[in-house]
Motif scaffolding. Sequence first.
Motif, PDB file in Angstrom:
ATOM      1  N   HIS A  29       0.852  -1.180   0.000  1.00 38.72           N
ATOM      2  CA  HIS A  29       0.000   0.000   0.000  1.00 38.72           C
ATOM      3  C   HIS A  29       0.885   1.227   0.000  1.00 38.72           C
ATOM      4  CE1 HIS A  29       0.858   0.007   4.262  1.00 38.72           C
ATOM      5  NE2 HIS A  29       0.231  -1.152   4.425  1.00 38.72           N
ATOM      6  N   GLY A  30       0.235   2.384  -0.181  1.00 40.75           N
ATOM      7  CA  GLY A  30       0.979   3.628  -0.346  1.00 40.75           C
ATOM      8  C   GLY A  30       1.955   3.878   0.776  1.00 40.75           C
ATOM      9  N   TYR A  31       1.489   3.713   2.004  1.00 41.44           N
ATOM     10  CA  TYR A  31       2.350   3.977   3.149  1.00 41.44           C
ATOM     11  C   TYR A  31       3.534   3.026   3.151  1.00 41.44           C
ATOM     12  CZ  TYR A  31       3.874   4.709   7.930  1.00 41.44           C
ATOM     13  OH  TYR A  31       4.619   4.963   9.028  1.00 41.44           O
ATOM     14  N   ALA A  34       6.136   4.149   0.738  1.00 44.13           N
ATOM     15  CA  ALA A  34       6.881   5.296   1.251  1.00 44.13           C
ATOM     16  C   ALA A  34       7.891   4.841   2.305  1.00 44.13           C
ATOM     17  CB  ALA A  34       5.920   6.323   1.825  1.00 44.13           C
ATOM     18  N   LYS A  38      11.992   4.948   2.237  1.00 40.88           N
ATOM     19  CA  LYS A  38      12.693   5.678   3.288  1.00 40.88           C
ATOM     20  C   LYS A  38      13.772   4.797   3.933  1.00 40.88           C
ATOM     21  CE  LYS A  38      11.602   7.968   7.592  1.00 40.88           C
ATOM     22  NZ  LYS A  38      10.543   8.051   8.612  1.00 40.88           N
ATOM     23  N   GLN A  46      12.545  10.737   1.473  1.00 36.85           N
ATOM     24  CA  GLN A  46      11.299  10.800   2.225  1.00 36.85           C
ATOM     25  C   GLN A  46      10.236  11.357   1.296  1.00 36.85           C
ATOM     26  OE1 GLN A  46      11.429  12.310   6.123  1.00 36.85           O
ATOM     27  NE2 GLN A  46      13.471  11.546   6.545  1.00 36.85           N
ATOM     28  N   GLU A  49       3.155  12.542   0.716  1.00 39.32           N
ATOM     29  CA  GLU A  49       1.963  12.011   0.032  1.00 39.32           C
ATOM     30  C   GLU A  49       1.545  12.885  -1.146  1.00 39.32           C
ATOM     31  OE1 GLU A  49       2.025  11.790   3.646  1.00 39.32           O
ATOM     32  OE2 GLU A  49       2.265  13.929   3.376  1.00 39.32           O
ATOM     33  N   TYR A  53       0.950  10.093  -4.043  1.00 34.93           N
ATOM     34  CA  TYR A  53      -0.357   9.665  -4.546  1.00 34.93           C
ATOM     35  C   TYR A  53      -0.607  10.100  -5.983  1.00 34.93           C
ATOM     36  CZ  TYR A  53      -1.223   7.302  -0.296  1.00 34.93           C
ATOM     37  OH  TYR A  53      -1.116   6.406   0.713  1.00 34.93           O
ATOM     38  N   LEU A  56       1.133   7.520  -7.967  1.00 33.30           N
ATOM     39  CA  LEU A  56       0.396   6.251  -8.030  1.00 33.30           C
ATOM     40  C   LEU A  56      -0.779   6.348  -9.005  1.00 33.30           C
ATOM     41  CD1 LEU A  56       0.462   5.162  -4.282  1.00 33.30           C
ATOM     42  CD2 LEU A  56       1.394   3.910  -6.233  1.00 33.30           C
TER      43      LEU A  56
ATOM     44  N   GLU B  24      -7.850   6.348   1.442  1.00 34.98           N
ATOM     45  CA  GLU B  24      -6.460   5.919   1.321  1.00 34.98           C
ATOM     46  C   GLU B  24      -5.525   6.901   2.030  1.00 34.98           C
ATOM     47  OE1 GLU B  24      -5.476   5.507  -2.734  1.00 34.98           O
ATOM     48  OE2 GLU B  24      -3.756   4.201  -2.372  1.00 34.98           O
ATOM     49  N   LEU B  25      -5.801   8.175   1.803  1.00 32.82           N
ATOM     50  CA  LEU B  25      -4.951   9.193   2.417  1.00 32.82           C
ATOM     51  C   LEU B  25      -5.144   9.216   3.933  1.00 32.82           C
ATOM     52  CD1 LEU B  25      -5.283  11.939  -0.272  1.00 32.82           C
ATOM     53  CD2 LEU B  25      -3.123  11.047   0.610  1.00 32.82           C
ATOM     54  N   HIS B  28      -3.151   6.494   5.356  1.00 32.35           N
ATOM     55  CA  HIS B  28      -1.756   6.887   5.370  1.00 32.35           C
ATOM     56  C   HIS B  28      -1.459   7.779   6.570  1.00 32.35           C
ATOM     57  CE1 HIS B  28       1.898   7.583   2.708  1.00 32.35           C
ATOM     58  NE2 HIS B  28       2.131   8.339   3.782  1.00 32.35           N
ATOM     59  N   LEU B  31      -1.227   6.033   9.985  1.00 37.09           N
ATOM     60  CA  LEU B  31       0.015   5.294  10.183  1.00 37.09           C
ATOM     61  C   LEU B  31       1.186   6.230  10.472  1.00 37.09           C
ATOM     62  CD1 LEU B  31      -0.192   2.462   7.513  1.00 37.09           C
ATOM     63  CD2 LEU B  31      -0.674   2.381   9.960  1.00 37.09           C
ATOM     64  N   ALA B  43      -2.868  17.358  -1.435  1.00 40.52           N
ATOM     65  CA  ALA B  43      -2.403  16.046  -1.881  1.00 40.52           C
ATOM     66  C   ALA B  43      -3.495  15.354  -2.666  1.00 40.52           C
ATOM     67  CB  ALA B  43      -1.995  15.202  -0.675  1.00 40.52           C
ATOM     68  N   ALA B  47      -3.538  14.447  -6.620  1.00 40.50           N
ATOM     69  CA  ALA B  47      -3.697  13.071  -7.055  1.00 40.50           C
ATOM     70  C   ALA B  47      -4.849  12.949  -8.036  1.00 40.50           C
ATOM     71  CB  ALA B  47      -3.933  12.169  -5.850  1.00 40.50           C
TER      72      ALA B  47
END
Lengths: 112, 841
Positions: A29-31, A34, A38, A46, A49, A53, A56, B24-25, B28, B31, B43, B47
Amino acid sequence: MGTKKTPQELLPGTLDLLILRTLTRGAAHGYGIAEHLKSVSEDVLQVGESSLYPALQRLLLNGWVVAEWGASENNRRARYYTLTAAGRKQLTAERAEFETMVAAIQKVLQTA
Amino acid sequence: MRKLFRRIRYWIHNWQGDPELAEELEFHRTLREDRAMGNMTMAREDARAVWIWPWLESVWQDAAYAVRTLRRQPGFALVAVLTLAIGIGLNTSLFTVFNALAFRPWPVKDPARVVTAFSVMKQGPGGFGIAEYRYLAERAKSFSGLIAMQEWNGAKLDQGKVSGLYVSGNYFRVLGVQMERGRGFLDVEDKTESPEAVAVVSYALWKARFGEDPEIVGRRIRLDDVPVTVVGVASRDFAGTSPGRSDLWVPLSAMQILHPNDAGVRDLLTKPNYCCSSVAGRLGPEVRPEQARAELELLRGQFFAQFKIDRRGAVLLSGTQMLANPGTKRSGIIPVFLLMFAGVTLVLLLACANVGNLLLARAAARRREIAIRLSVGAGRGRVIRQLLTESLVLACLAAGAGVAIAYWLPSYVVTLAAGPVGLRLKPDGLVLAYSLALASLACLAFGLAPALHATRPDTARSLSGGDRLMLRGALLAVQVAISVVLLVTAGLMARGIQRARSQDPGFAIKDVSVISFDLPASSYNGPRKHAFFTQLAREVEGVSEARQFGFASNTPLSNRRQVTSFRKDGESASQPAMVTFLSVSSGYFNVLRIPIVVGRNFEPAGQDRKVILINETAARRYWPGESPVGKTIYLRTPSEIVGVVKDAYTSDLSQIEPLFYQPIDGAEAPEMLVREAGLSQAVAAIAKRIDSRVEVRVAPLSENLDRWLAGSRIGATLAAWLGAFALLLASIGIFGVFAYVVQQRTREIGIRMALGARPGQVIGLVVGSHSRPLGAGIALGLLGALGASRLLVRYLYGLSPLDVVSYGVVIALLALAGAAATIVPARRASRIDPATALRWD
């Protein structure tokens, strides 16, 4: 961005290449992407987003990756990106191009 | 391509925002608790922008918002769209007709390479002789084929008339016309020495008259009683190359077979200095029109030299569209269309003014919304764009409805006015583009001023309403002015018809009948026709006591005319003057009650061809101050003038021109005029007895008058409809403005009433407040109408363009409509309860 060192500016198109390369290890996934960038780059890359995104979405639009919803490590819904066959081909091509470019830059830096 | 597909799929899935991306964001962010997240919205926007160009999206947003707003006010939307749709629909319909007439090339293969050729003559572009054409076609290298066409008055097919063209043998091949059945002509079928009786019929005729007979090829049909073999049926798409309807085509050389008794045909086909067939050709590959033109001129020069003809050989080439045809400029069709375009454009403007007014009223109701948008930071341009998008949505809806109108209206009206024609009257891409352009222009016309107005920076002042009323007043004045122009036009044209019908044309119309005889062309030559009509006249004389019958080559107002050159005694032969002439028998003047003012009539019998009569205008024009009787003039032969006839409007209702009358000899097929009850039946019976194959048609002379006036009648009807529509719109506009005035001034009116103003005074106040734009509109409209009536003089038949009745009626009508439209708001004003009014707002 506060006190932290500003992340390195990437060459245009490089981020797409790095994402594609990351995804050769499997869906992420995106995180996750990233974080991987990193840690592998030892905190040099770094990716925010606001560039991750859009990149992506660009890959999705070009059909190089596909996205699917799945459960994440902490049991939340996350969108996992998988490399497609077209994506693999693109990666090979871009990688070759990138290496030529880097070599060229190196040469300029050493001789000038 | 796949990319576009993915993009569209994304749009469809996410057209109301993108929840997936947001989630999704969000995931993110949870996390990454370690630090601040930066600009989440940005953002997300970045996107999303990958998928959609943000500009396009915002346009879409505006449009969606506009649709929602309009759906909230269905009444407003319906009125606005209907009003505009009629304006755009009328305009588009007219353009559809014009497009079909003027812009389309011939319906042939690769039409861009086909050109029409004209020989340049003193009196305008003309055609070529057939012998000349054959000479050119044989030698011209720059064409892959040259074709010739000769108009054909038509023939009788079984019981009905058909019309068509005589064409060169290569006609279908050069034009590349597909055949539904059979084939086109062969070159051997168009040899002057060995003519073949063959024909190609149109798809329409095949369907209508032969029931799509699959065995049509090889079938024998009878044209004017001459057997002709059908060799093919042209494809459905081929409407022919003449502006009228083409039912069938016959080779040029077959003219000899179809007119066996006409000695002139052979000359027409073979003599070098005959005129005039139309010539067209397909340019050879890589040949420029200029080269082809030069070659034709060269060849014509050789041709003229060879046959010792003293002419210059200048040639003109043009496209096959009617507009490109140099003859069109002279035919007067362009001014007619311009007039009609002016009419429908006025209606469209009126519709725009009305919708503009509605939008202004709506802007007043939306001022809060607009003020909020402006104060939270929307740029003025952005708000104007939003408002204009709303207008554009209205205009596009209207354009859609307008094109729908243009789908059926043109064919309906044209068929009604002119009968079936070979025109394709369905909107095409050009018409669509036209109506869209029209809609965009209309959108600006009715949307821009209100949008600019509603978003003025000094919001506080614009809300006071004063300026808005100014603008509304101006729009009102325009509406009233346009209505006046259209109504006066309609009134003048209607009065013109009335005048034409009631005025004395100088000849009798009532009780006069026209009898025409259709003689089979295959068996009647000149002498035989003469014999037929001599016998007919003798036998009719026997049954008619009053001898109220006469013959004429053209009946009055038949819209046909013959012109001849003449010179007076002693004038040189090189500069002959042209004059209209009629061939008539002596009875003509009795039947039509046209008196002979000086001299005598033709002798009823034993006519020598050496005498003529002239009308008063001719006498005044050519022999001013002296008596023409007894003078000799030279037509083909020297003729003596034996009398002067009173002027009559026989050839044109709006003017009298010099006219010569020759005694008729019956070698043409004349028509007969009678004014005795029962005589026409007797004549028909006599004609049938002489030759049973003769077709006789009896019609009142007034039919000619009606036909003559048909154009004006259509024009008047059109103008009346447009005018009525304009009046309705203007009334709605007037009503809207006054209702708005009352609403704006409720408080003031309340105070006045509390202070003792009587209802009458209040009504006066309301009406008076806006009589200025009304007055200005009427004045402007009258000026416009004066200008318009100058253009209409041709259709007024001597009626003064300043006709008091027309203007008076229009002003009265407008006053009445104005009063009706003001009465409701004015009464509402006079019933305002002061107590309520003071608490207003």
